[in-house]
Motif scaffolding. Sequence first.
Motif, short mmCIF file in Angstrom:
data_model
loop_
_atom_site.label_atom_id
_atom_site.label_comp_id
_atom_site.label_asym_id
_atom_site.label_seq_id
_atom_site.Cartn_x
_atom_site.Cartn_y
_atom_site.Cartn_z
N LEU A 325 -33.62 -49.06 -100.82
CA LEU A 325 -35.03 -49.26 -100.50
C LEU A 325 -35.20 -50.20 -99.31
O LEU A 325 -36.09 -50.02 -98.48
CB LEU A 325 -35.79 -49.80 -101.72
N THR A 326 -34.32 -51.18 -99.24
CA THR A 326 -34.41 -52.15 -98.13
C THR A 326 -34.04 -51.50 -96.81
O THR A 326 -34.67 -51.73 -95.78
CB THR A 326 -33.48 -53.35 -98.39
N ASN A 327 -33.00 -50.66 -96.86
CA ASN A 327 -32.51 -50.04 -95.62
C ASN A 327 -33.33 -48.83 -95.18
O ASN A 327 -33.18 -48.36 -94.05
CB ASN A 327 -31.05 -49.61 -95.78
N ALA A 328 -34.17 -48.31 -96.08
CA ALA A 328 -34.89 -47.07 -95.75
C ALA A 328 -35.82 -47.29 -94.56
O ALA A 328 -36.51 -48.31 -94.46
CB ALA A 328 -35.68 -46.60 -96.97
N ARG A 329 -35.82 -46.32 -93.65
CA ARG A 329 -36.71 -46.35 -92.48
C ARG A 329 -37.36 -44.97 -92.37
O ARG A 329 -36.69 -43.98 -92.07
CB ARG A 329 -35.92 -46.60 -91.20
#
Lengths: 447, 447
Positions: A325-329
Amino acid sequence: MQNNAKKILVAMHLGNGYGSQPGAWRMPGVDPESFTNFDVMVKQAQAAERGKLHFLFFPDGPASERDIETQPPGPNIDVMMTMAAIARETKRIGLVATGSTTFNEPFNLARHFKALDVMSHGRAGWNAVTSSTDDTAAYYGKRIPSSEERYGRAHEMIQLMQALWGSWGKDAWVHNKENSEFTKKGAINAINLQGEYVGASGPLYVPPSAQGQPVIVHGGGSPNAHELAGRFANVVVGATFTIDDARAQRKAFRDAAKRYSRDPDEIKFFAGLMTTIAKDRRTALDRRIQLTESNFPERVAYLQRMLGIPLDINRLNEPLNQAQLTNARPSPYDPRSAHALKIAKEGWSLRDIIAHGVIDYHPVIVGPGVEAADHMQEWFEAGAVDGFWITPDVNADGIDAFVDEVVPILQQRGLFHEDYEGETFRANLGVPDQYGIDPRIMNHKNK
Amino acid sequence: MQNNAKKILVAMHLGNGYGSQPGAWRMPGVDPESFTNFDVMVKQAQAAERGKLHFLFFPDGPASERDIETQPPGPNIDVMMTMAAIARETKRIGLVATGSTTFNEPFNLARHFKALDVMSHGRAGWNAVTSSTDDTAAYYGKRIPSSEERYGRAHEMIQLMQALWGSWGKDAWVHNKENSEFTKKGAINAINLQGEYVGASGPLYVPPSAQGQPVIVHGGGSPNAHELAGRFANVVVGATFTIDDARAQRKAFRDAAKRYSRDPDEIKFFAGLMTTIAKDRRTALDRRIQLTESNFPERVAYLQRMLGIPLDINRLNEPLNQAQLTNARPSPYDPRSAHALKIAKEGWSLRDIIAHGVIDYHPVIVGPGVEAADHMQEWFEAGAVDGFWITPDVNADGIDAFVDEVVPILQQRGLFHEDYEGETFRANLGVPDQYGIDPRIMNHKNK
């Protein structure tokens, strides 16, 4: 809202008779012969009419996109013949069928649609599309023409067809047995229009319908589409995923109408909405999983690209982890990406994220009817749309679900009419009748 | 004749909804809006089906031949849309509509007719005609092509359409929900035929109908027509005025079928017959006078040329005198002339001679039903025809008159079936079902 305030317009997309989802034909209660069973299609049309929906909408196009060994073709067996059957067994609902401006002769298409308009007592609409794929061109043993040629021909087709439709004046058909006057002298006129791509002498031997002539419908979002629809259309069926984009699209069409000296309120912008309606979100998600499971591997692969993170097809039952979720772009190339990430952040499993329909052709409601009503109200009140064209997951019960679970909420909120306003499609859309030949058409030399 | 002997086939021509005679629309009991009233057309179709007639027949062509101010256009408002309406409200009768091979794309026409065949459960037929007049070409903003080009294109059109119709093999459509098999692997084939005039890739996404695919019908009497019909048609609708001529025409079509290695019994030759049925000759003549009086001046002028003698329009109530009868010479340029002279010699007044229909498109019965039955029996037993296509003077009561006054006599004589033999048009015609793509078509390079 007051009772006489502007209300939401609603269309129903019937398609191939099964529904939009690949597994629709295999669902319990679905006749596996729905594709060729006109009783089924008539029943679905009657269900939409029971809900006072404004029109039925049949797209058309190449059938080769799907794996025919496991799924039905996407398009209806034949949009005109299906509409003729439905016209005889419905009373008020509008009938919009798609016809290519690229691969039809104006006289043939004008005659079919005007006959449909007459037999339905003024309920026909023509979704005028330019064919754009090599697959479609190959059906005709041809190459697809350039965009310039396709739109040039489309403008000529609509002009010619409207002229043919108007070649009998409003009062031309007297049919007075006593004085032997079948038609009024001088009230039926030849056309004699010859463009660069198509021509016709006319007249077309079909009297005016109860609404004069069929409504012009157009789709798409290109500058070419704006010009064509702005000039001729009363209905635009759009594809859009956000309120901001829909508002901008709607404005572009309204502005185009103004450039052609038309009242922008005569062009109605419809956004698509796909529905899986069930008593709660969980039941709806499970239904959608059943309908789409065969497509999960390819959808997981696609979701990876939308979110810019690796996903594991073997962890369908788990939510995305914090690192994911943190890395999602969200991909800037797919307008659905932000919504997909929003759903992921709500903690749904990978399977459920996909089952929310985050990779479909239009925004998708997977849940109780009130969620569809909320979505429609929000977009409508934001000035993003005049209406919606609804694509149910499974026609056999999805049309009834919309009619029984969404329509009453919209009516209660004063957002949807209680009954049809008039007898004709134009009356129910709130656009003027159209009779005779527009002098601008006759004076305008086709380019 | 024995019960299982060959019997007369009968088709009914519905046309514009009123009937063949110019005054039909003004007759008592006729809805002056029949042209656009699909309830009326459905009712007429049901009347023909009540009489166990084999098929309905809709010619098509330019509407500009008539004086539209006092008469309806000749052709139906739209033959395909009308057939779609009728298909849903009849059960057994065949549905033959005309479609031009000159001004249609094979994919479009193939799709409409196959959909009609499916929705009618195997009752469709396509009357494949080459358009031949400048009036028709002008509807399309075009010039009429040469005869060679028109027939070259017609051969390609039929080949392509039959290939498209057969592109789903007989058992292609499995629609098995349990194992998710919608269509059989490899049973749906592309066409990829490209001729000199038309081409198509296929496949057409319409499953086989109950009879496989529509019946091919053709008309005309030229060598070109013989070749086209001999190669493809199961039904020929002819125009002929004498038994000898009809027998020769029928033989020409049967011989052509043999040249294409077909069983000549698979091609059925239909002669036209126009009817004014009433309880006696006098009543029938008076009815016909009422229907045609406006045309009398031009018909008297034409009869002069047929008989080669001057006639006086002011002596309509008198028979021809002895000098006229002695000097009369039937014109060799009009095959109806001998019959006209025969009627004149019977002593009828000039008005009654014309009211016998001596100047009509087909032989005409003006009298009680038994006269029609006698005519049909004589021609049939002389080997001149396999059947007749009947054109009533007024549809509203002329179809019922044929069904009630002629059909029972033919049945009593063992010349007409008591009920439909089967469920499909092919079964009732006595021609084989047709599935798949004829290998001769795929191997035959279009010229």
